[in-house]
Design a protein around this motif. Structure first.
Motif, PDB file in Angstrom:
ATOM      1  N   GLU A  25     -28.773  13.046  12.244  1.00 24.72           N
ATOM      2  CA  GLU A  25     -29.410  13.890  11.254  1.00 24.72           C
ATOM      3  C   GLU A  25     -29.583  13.097   9.965  1.00 24.72           C
ATOM      4  O   GLU A  25     -28.933  12.109   9.708  1.00 24.72           O
ATOM      5  CB  GLU A  25     -28.544  15.140  10.978  1.00 24.72           C
ATOM      6  CG  GLU A  25     -28.298  16.007  12.200  1.00 24.72           C
ATOM      7  CD  GLU A  25     -29.577  16.687  12.690  1.00 24.72           C
ATOM      8  OE1 GLU A  25     -30.517  16.830  11.867  1.00 24.72           O
ATOM      9  OE2 GLU A  25     -29.651  17.053  13.871  1.00 24.72           O
ATOM     10  N   GLU A  26     -30.551  13.561   9.171  1.00 27.03           N
ATOM     11  CA  GLU A  26     -30.759  12.942   7.873  1.00 27.03           C
ATOM     12  C   GLU A  26     -29.667  13.411   6.894  1.00 27.03           C
ATOM     13  O   GLU A  26     -29.151  14.524   7.030  1.00 27.03           O
ATOM     14  CB  GLU A  26     -32.144  13.328   7.313  1.00 27.03           C
ATOM     15  CG  GLU A  26     -33.312  12.780   8.102  1.00 27.03           C
ATOM     16  CD  GLU A  26     -33.413  11.266   7.993  1.00 27.03           C
ATOM     17  OE1 GLU A  26     -32.649  10.654   7.221  1.00 27.03           O
ATOM     18  OE2 GLU A  26     -34.251  10.696   8.710  1.00 27.03           O
ATOM     19  N   PRO A  27     -29.291  12.548   5.935  1.00 29.62           N
ATOM     20  CA  PRO A  27     -29.842  11.225   5.591  1.00 29.62           C
ATOM     21  C   PRO A  27     -29.166  10.084   6.354  1.00 29.62           C
ATOM     22  O   PRO A  27     -29.440   8.935   6.089  1.00 29.62           O
ATOM     23  CB  PRO A  27     -29.558  11.112   4.099  1.00 29.62           C
ATOM     24  CG  PRO A  27     -28.281  11.854   3.919  1.00 29.62           C
ATOM     25  CD  PRO A  27     -28.297  12.990   4.908  1.00 29.62           C
ATOM     26  N   GLU A  28     -28.263  10.446   7.330  1.00 34.63           N
ATOM     27  CA  GLU A  28     -27.553   9.382   8.048  1.00 34.63           C
ATOM     28  C   GLU A  28     -28.520   8.556   8.876  1.00 34.63           C
ATOM     29  O   GLU A  28     -28.376   7.335   9.014  1.00 34.63           O
ATOM     30  CB  GLU A  28     -26.476   9.989   8.943  1.00 34.63           C
ATOM     31  CG  GLU A  28     -25.646   8.945   9.679  1.00 34.63           C
ATOM     32  CD  GLU A  28     -24.604   9.580  10.581  1.00 34.63           C
ATOM     33  OE1 GLU A  28     -23.822   8.823  11.183  1.00 34.63           O
ATOM     34  OE2 GLU A  28     -24.594  10.830  10.695  1.00 34.63           O
ATOM     35  N   ARG A  29     -29.577   9.218   9.434  1.00 33.23           N
ATOM     36  CA  ARG A  29     -30.514   8.494  10.286  1.00 33.23           C
ATOM     37  C   ARG A  29     -31.267   7.422   9.510  1.00 33.23           C
ATOM     38  O   ARG A  29     -31.383   6.278   9.943  1.00 33.23           O
ATOM     39  CB  ARG A  29     -31.495   9.486  10.898  1.00 33.23           C
ATOM     40  CG  ARG A  29     -32.528   8.832  11.799  1.00 33.23           C
ATOM     41  CD  ARG A  29     -33.358   9.898  12.497  1.00 33.23           C
ATOM     42  NE  ARG A  29     -34.007  10.766  11.523  1.00 33.23           N
ATOM     43  CZ  ARG A  29     -34.417  12.002  11.793  1.00 33.23           C
ATOM     44  NH1 ARG A  29     -34.218  12.522  12.982  1.00 33.23           N
ATOM     45  NH2 ARG A  29     -35.008  12.735  10.858  1.00 33.23           N
ATOM     46  N   SER A  30     -31.753   7.759   8.319  1.00 37.18           N
ATOM     47  CA  SER A  30     -32.491   6.775   7.528  1.00 37.18           C
ATOM     48  C   SER A  30     -31.583   5.646   7.065  1.00 37.18           C
ATOM     49  O   SER A  30     -31.980   4.467   7.008  1.00 37.18           O
ATOM     50  CB  SER A  30     -33.126   7.453   6.315  1.00 37.18           C
ATOM     51  OG  SER A  30     -32.126   8.062   5.500  1.00 37.18           O
ATOM     52  N   SER A  31     -30.312   5.976   6.743  1.00 37.23           N
ATOM     53  CA  SER A  31     -29.368   4.934   6.300  1.00 37.23           C
ATOM     54  C   SER A  31     -29.066   3.959   7.439  1.00 37.23           C
ATOM     55  O   SER A  31     -29.055   2.732   7.244  1.00 37.23           O
ATOM     56  CB  SER A  31     -28.082   5.573   5.791  1.00 37.23           C
ATOM     57  OG  SER A  31     -27.141   4.586   5.419  1.00 37.23           O
ATOM     58  N   LYS A  32     -28.858   4.482   8.673  1.00 38.81           N
ATOM     59  CA  LYS A  32     -28.591   3.606   9.816  1.00 38.81           C
ATOM     60  C   LYS A  32     -29.808   2.756  10.155  1.00 38.81           C
ATOM     61  O   LYS A  32     -29.702   1.581  10.516  1.00 38.81           O
ATOM     62  CB  LYS A  32     -28.190   4.451  11.027  1.00 38.81           C
ATOM     63  CG  LYS A  32     -26.871   5.190  10.863  1.00 38.81           C
ATOM     64  CD  LYS A  32     -25.693   4.228  10.824  1.00 38.81           C
ATOM     65  CE  LYS A  32     -24.384   4.989  10.789  1.00 38.81           C
ATOM     66  NZ  LYS A  32     -23.214   4.062  10.698  1.00 38.81           N
ATOM     67  N   TRP A  33     -31.016   3.380  10.029  1.00 36.16           N
ATOM     68  CA  TRP A  33     -32.239   2.632  10.318  1.00 36.16           C
ATOM     69  C   TRP A  33     -32.393   1.456   9.354  1.00 36.16           C
ATOM     70  O   TRP A  33     -32.767   0.348   9.743  1.00 36.16           O
ATOM     71  CB  TRP A  33     -33.434   3.581  10.228  1.00 36.16           C
ATOM     72  CG  TRP A  33     -34.754   2.898  10.417  1.00 36.16           C
ATOM     73  CD1 TRP A  33     -35.302   2.507  11.589  1.00 36.16           C
ATOM     74  CD2 TRP A  33     -35.668   2.528   9.382  1.00 36.16           C
ATOM     75  NE1 TRP A  33     -36.526   1.917  11.374  1.00 36.16           N
ATOM     76  CE2 TRP A  33     -36.780   1.914  10.011  1.00 36.16           C
ATOM     77  CE3 TRP A  33     -35.679   2.675   7.998  1.00 36.16           C
ATOM     78  CZ2 TRP A  33     -37.860   1.449   9.286  1.00 36.16           C
ATOM     79  CZ3 TRP A  33     -36.762   2.208   7.293  1.00 36.16           C
ATOM     80  CH2 TRP A  33     -37.833   1.582   7.927  1.00 36.16           C
ATOM     81  N   LEU A  34     -32.099   1.713   8.069  1.00 38.29           N
ATOM     82  CA  LEU A  34     -32.171   0.638   7.079  1.00 38.29           C
ATOM     83  C   LEU A  34     -31.182  -0.475   7.392  1.00 38.29           C
ATOM     84  O   LEU A  34     -31.492  -1.659   7.272  1.00 38.29           O
ATOM     85  CB  LEU A  34     -31.904   1.202   5.678  1.00 38.29           C
ATOM     86  CG  LEU A  34     -33.019   2.068   5.076  1.00 38.29           C
ATOM     87  CD1 LEU A  34     -32.523   2.749   3.801  1.00 38.29           C
ATOM     88  CD2 LEU A  34     -34.254   1.223   4.777  1.00 38.29           C
ATOM     89  N   ARG A  35     -29.983  -0.106   7.800  1.00 35.02           N
ATOM     90  CA  ARG A  35     -28.977  -1.122   8.116  1.00 35.02           C
ATOM     91  C   ARG A  35     -29.386  -1.959   9.322  1.00 35.02           C
ATOM     92  O   ARG A  35     -29.107  -3.160   9.394  1.00 35.02           O
ATOM     93  CB  ARG A  35     -27.633  -0.442   8.406  1.00 35.02           C
ATOM     94  CG  ARG A  35     -26.883   0.002   7.174  1.00 35.02           C
ATOM     95  CD  ARG A  35     -26.343  -1.187   6.412  1.00 35.02           C
ATOM     96  NE  ARG A  35     -25.534  -0.793   5.279  1.00 35.02           N
ATOM     97  CZ  ARG A  35     -25.067  -1.665   4.384  1.00 35.02           C
ATOM     98  NH1 ARG A  35     -25.329  -2.951   4.519  1.00 35.02           N
ATOM     99  NH2 ARG A  35     -24.345  -1.249   3.370  1.00 35.02           N
TER     100      ARG A  35
END
Length: 916
Positions: free
Chosen positions: A625-635
């Protein structure tokens, strides 16, 4: 009004019984001829002798109370002597009983005859055993003061002369017969060494203080401490390790001038002597002198000279028994207290030892050496010049007629004399180990003559010990000496190099190498025979580290002189020496491997677009779920880089393009708004990433401090592997898909690129078809295709990523990545190093250092020799440096490259060879 103060308090109960007891004691002491004080004072109190006598008798008597630990202290508490300094008061109470009641107790209570007054009242109250004390079994190992509360002194060390008992082991051919006490075996060092910080040469004021003490407060040491001496606890039958505690604790004290008084003898005053003799008879057979209070009796009160002075006087007396005593203690003290035993503090001691050592010639020759310090008294072949040394001592020795001496059997007198001489040599050898003593005796020219005499004694087993002592002494002294070519001691040391005794050779080489070490003038080492130099060169081939090191030290000093190098070239084969020295450059080398980079690390340029997301990673991200998904994608697709930046619009569009359609298809939560997404970027990379506005013709909104990855990573940080398969042999476009495991990539290539038919069980069917390998720049199966799928499949496994080791979930966490993924490390190469010994400063040391220094001396001095001029005038015109060093030049460069310990010295050597 307060009562007047009293000097002391009385604890005496003056009853008729007390007065009757005191009267009996007075009559007893008058009959015995001893002094009696009816009211002795201990501390500030007067002691009731009747009460004291009854208490001690009730407890078993003087001997039993003295054997009980702290019994006299308990009695002191019963007599209320006070708590201040109770041990001293208790000893004073014990002394009062010992002086006035002990003999009375033996006579009245035990019914025995008490010991004579000279071993009872005239001695201190230390110890017990009065009932069994006799003149035969009681030997005073010290002189007693006889005063109350004063500890006896043992500084004189008068425990008698050691007895020389021979045993069966002396029948062996030794150097004079070993006495049973075994003094020449090194005893344990019982006192920690503390270097003396005082100057070597003291001023006259310092000579009147406690010079050997190691701190200034030792001058104020209370005088009631018992003086210590070397011989107070000597026991000739004890083990060598049981050395005297007095010796190990000895501190030389201030010397007190001895008052001289005339002694009445029958010769100088017969009338007075007869009168005193008659007066002594009237007093009684059990007394020596009348009991006079306060008189210092002979042998009591004054300790006499310290152990050093006593040994010096005994050594000069020429009385064998006294010299036995002196040498015994000098050997013991020089071993245990050599750090404080200085010749300059005891003038004449070195000369006395030297006189004793010179007696060795009379055992083997018909000669009695005499030292003369007068220029007009130098006549005679048996006179040694004490002012400037005896230059013809070797000629005199050669003219002496040798006596017939059996090396296996000697007379007792001969054996005792040789043993004394060996002890004198051992004492001198131990003392010169101290630098101050070595420098002091190096100025004694008769000592040089003795060393020459000792080194030229007959070649017998009994002389070996003294020769080794002489060599040890020479090793310590030659650093303060300079020699001419014909100096007798120098010639004698050179003769030892050709001795069959390894110990003599080793010590002689060290002594020769140290000549003039502490002087301004250099050591030229001239006149060394060619045979001796050849022996030294040959000994470098032995597997004997000590001997090889001594030989190299000699060669370093020897080759530093051009004339010596010219002599070696003319008389010896130096080629073998150069070869051996080259081999010794790696003596004891330890081989180590070290990986070094062959350039600098390289940084990849940042990609303009993010890498494609692998299918398995995308599936994992969609479950978040967001915002965890965007943070993992960036990493997974970006990493920190302070020098790079990404525009906010490009990062937002990449995020939308990747997740918009899959999110709608799976019914997941909507994407983050742009503002929240950009804010999340700074939160994800909180250390370096910041949102900024880039100035310019067109302002840009950027994220400073991050860049796109070339290869994505999974949620745990592990990198994917990229498929480099091309669709056509002439195409440069690669597949570009990413896979985490080798199995996934293998199946991908066979299925998607080679179109191999897959069976129901997941395996691929082997087809007979032409296959080519299109992986990157691989040239396999380009000209000749693979005929079967199994052949190309076996080859494809070469390109697959290596299998990653499984991480133990219960083990330690994996190490963090040292460098970012965009840093391409420089290629590295493994080098082998052979490092030799180094010292505490990490500088070269040991045999390799000595070897390279000898080689450098040869390279420097060979062009300066006359042999070089002859070689250049010959037809070949080959220099000596080229003739000697060209055969080993390759080895020298290899050692220079691989031996970092000798790097500087090898560089200097190679430069010298090149310039020659």
């Amino acid at each position: 009004m307060a009562p007047p103060p009293r000097d002391s308090e009385s604890s005496i109960n003056a009853t008729p019984e007390y007065h009757d007891f005191i009267a009996k004691l007075t009559a007893y002491h008058e009959k015995r001829g001893t002094y009696f004080d009816p009211q002795p004072k201990v501390g500030s109190r007067l002691v009731d002798l009747l009460h004291l006598f009854n208490i001690v008798v009730d407890r078993g008597g003087y001997d039993k109370v003295s054997d009980e630990k702290l019994a006299w202290r308990k009695l002191g508490q019963e007599f209320s002597l006070g708590a201040n300094n109770l041990p001293a008061l208790a000893f004073s109470l014990k002394t009062a009983y010992y002086k006035y009641l002990a003999a009375y107790e033996i006579s009245t209570i035990h019914g025995k005859e008490p010991p004579p007054r000279e071993i009872l009242e005239d001695t201190t109250a230390k110890g017990s055993g009065l009932l069994t004390r006799t003149l035969e079994n009681y030997t005073r190992g010290r002189r007693d003061t006889g005063g109350l509360g004063n500890d006896p002194s043992d500084a004189s060390g008068d425990d008698g002369t050691p007895v020389r008992d021979r045993n069966a082991s002396e029948d062996a051919p030794t150097s004079g017969g070993r006495a049973t006490r075994g003094l020449r075996q090194a005893p344990p060092q019982r006192v920690l060494f503390q270097p003396d910080t005082l100057p070597a040469r003291r001023t006259p004021q310092q000579h009147h203080t406690s010079a050997p003490s190691h701190n200034a407060h030792s001058i104020h040491t209370p005088s009631h401490q018992p003086p210590r001496g070397a011989s107070t606890s000597y026991n000739p039958s004890s083990h060598p390790e049981n050395m005297s505690a007095a010796v190990s604790n000895y501190e030389p004290r201030q010397q007190i001038p001895l008052p001289l008084r005339p002694v009445v003898t029958p010769g100088n005053n017969p009338v007075e002597f007869a009168r005193r003799h008659e007066a002594q008879k009237e007093v009684g057979a059990g007394t020596r002198y009348g009991a006079t209070k306060g008189m210092m009796l002979p042998g009591n009160g004054f300790d006499g000279p310290n152990i050093y002075i006593r040994c010096l006087l005994a050594l000069r007396s020429n009385i064998p028994a006294e010299q036995d005593y002196a040498l015994h203690h000098l050997v013991k003290i020089s071993m245990e207290r050599g750090d404080k035993y200085r010749f300059e503090s005891f003038p004449g001691l070195a000369e006395a030892l030297l006189d004793k050592l010179l007696e060795v010639s009379s055992l083997f020759y018909d000669v009695e050496w005499k030292i003369s310090y007068m220029e007009d008294d130098m006549n005679g072949d048996q006179t040694i010049d004490g002012l400037s040394g005896t230059s013809d001592i070797l000629q005199r020795i050669s003219k002496l007629s040798q006596q017939e001496v059996d090396d296996n059997l000697q007379a007792a007198d001969f054996q005792d004399r040789l043993l004394q001489i060996n002890e004198a040599g051992l004492t001198l050898r131990n003392m010169v180990m101290l630098e101050e003593n070595a420098q002091y005796v190096s100025e004694l020219y008769p000592l040089r003559d003795f060393l020459t005499i000792a080194l030229n004694l007959p070649k017998l087993d009994m002389t070996v010990e003294l020769k080794h002592y002489a060599l040890d002494i020479a090793e310590q002294l030659t650093k303060y000496m300079s020699f001419e070519v014909n100096d007798p001691l120098y010639r004698s040391l050179l003769d030892q190099i050709q001795s069959p005794d390894r110990g003599a050779i080793l010590t002689a080489l060290r002594a020769i190498s140290r000549i003039s070490m502490n002087l301004e003038e250099s050591n030229s080492l001239r006149g060394v025979p060619a045979a001796a130099v050849q022996n030294i060169i040959d000994w470098t081939l032995l597997y004997d580290e000590d001997l090889v090191h001594a030989c190299l030290d000699f060669l370093y000093q020897y080759t530093a002189v051009v004339d010596n190098v010219d002599f070696m070239i003319s008389e010896l084969q130096v080629e073998s020496l150069v070869n051996q020295l080259t081999r010794l450059l790696l003596y004891g080398a330890r081989t180590t491997e070290k990986e070094l980079p062959l350039g600098r690390d390289w940084k990849k340029p940042a990609p303009a677009e993010p890498a494609p997301v692998p299918k398995d990673l995308l599936a994992q991200l969609l479950r978040l779920e967001e915002p965890e998904r965007s943070s993992k994608w960036l990493r997974c697709l970006c990493e920190e880089d302070k020098d790079e930046s990404i525009t906010q619009i490009a990062l937002w569009q990449a995020y939308q393009q990747r997740f918009t359609q899959p999110v709608h298809e799976q019914g997941r939560a909507a994407l983050l708004p742009a503002a929240e997404f950009i804010k999340g970027v700074s939160t994800t990379f909180a250390d370096k990433a910041t949102a900024q506005v880039q100035a310019g013709p067109v302002q840009k909104f950027i994220i400073k401090g991050i860049r796109f990855r070339h290869v994505p990573v999974d949620l745990s940080g592990e990198e994917y592997s990229k498929c480099l398969w091309r669709n056509h042999p002439s195409s440069t476009i690669e597949c570009g898909e990413f896979f985490m495991t080798a199995e996934q990539m293998y199946n991908h290539i066979l299925k998607d690129h080679l179109h191999a038919p897959q069976l129901d069980d997941g395996k691929f069917q082997n087809h007979n078809q032409d296959y080519m390998c299109l992986w990157g720049k691989c040239q396999r199966y380009r000209e000749t295709s693979a005929a079967k799928l199994s052949q190309i499949a076996s080859h494809i496994k070469v390109h697959l990523p290596q299998k990653k080791e499984a991480v133990d979930p219960y083990g330690p966490p994996p190490a963090k990545r040292i460098k970012p993924s965009y840093i391409i490390p420089a290629p590295r190469q493994t080098f082998l190093f052979q490092n030799t010994a180094v010292d505490e400063r990490n500088d070269a040391a040991g045999i390799p250092l000595s070897a390279v220094l000898v080689l450098r001396n040869l390279a420097r001095n060979l062009p300066k020799t006359e042999a070089e001029e002859v070689a250049m005038k010959s037809d070949e015109k080959v220099s000596l440096v080229d003739r000697l060093f060209k055969p080993v030049e390759k080895q020298l460069f290899e050692i220079f490259a691989h031996n970092k310990s000798l790097n500087l010295y090898m560089s200097d050597l190679l430069s010298t060879i090149k310039e020659a």
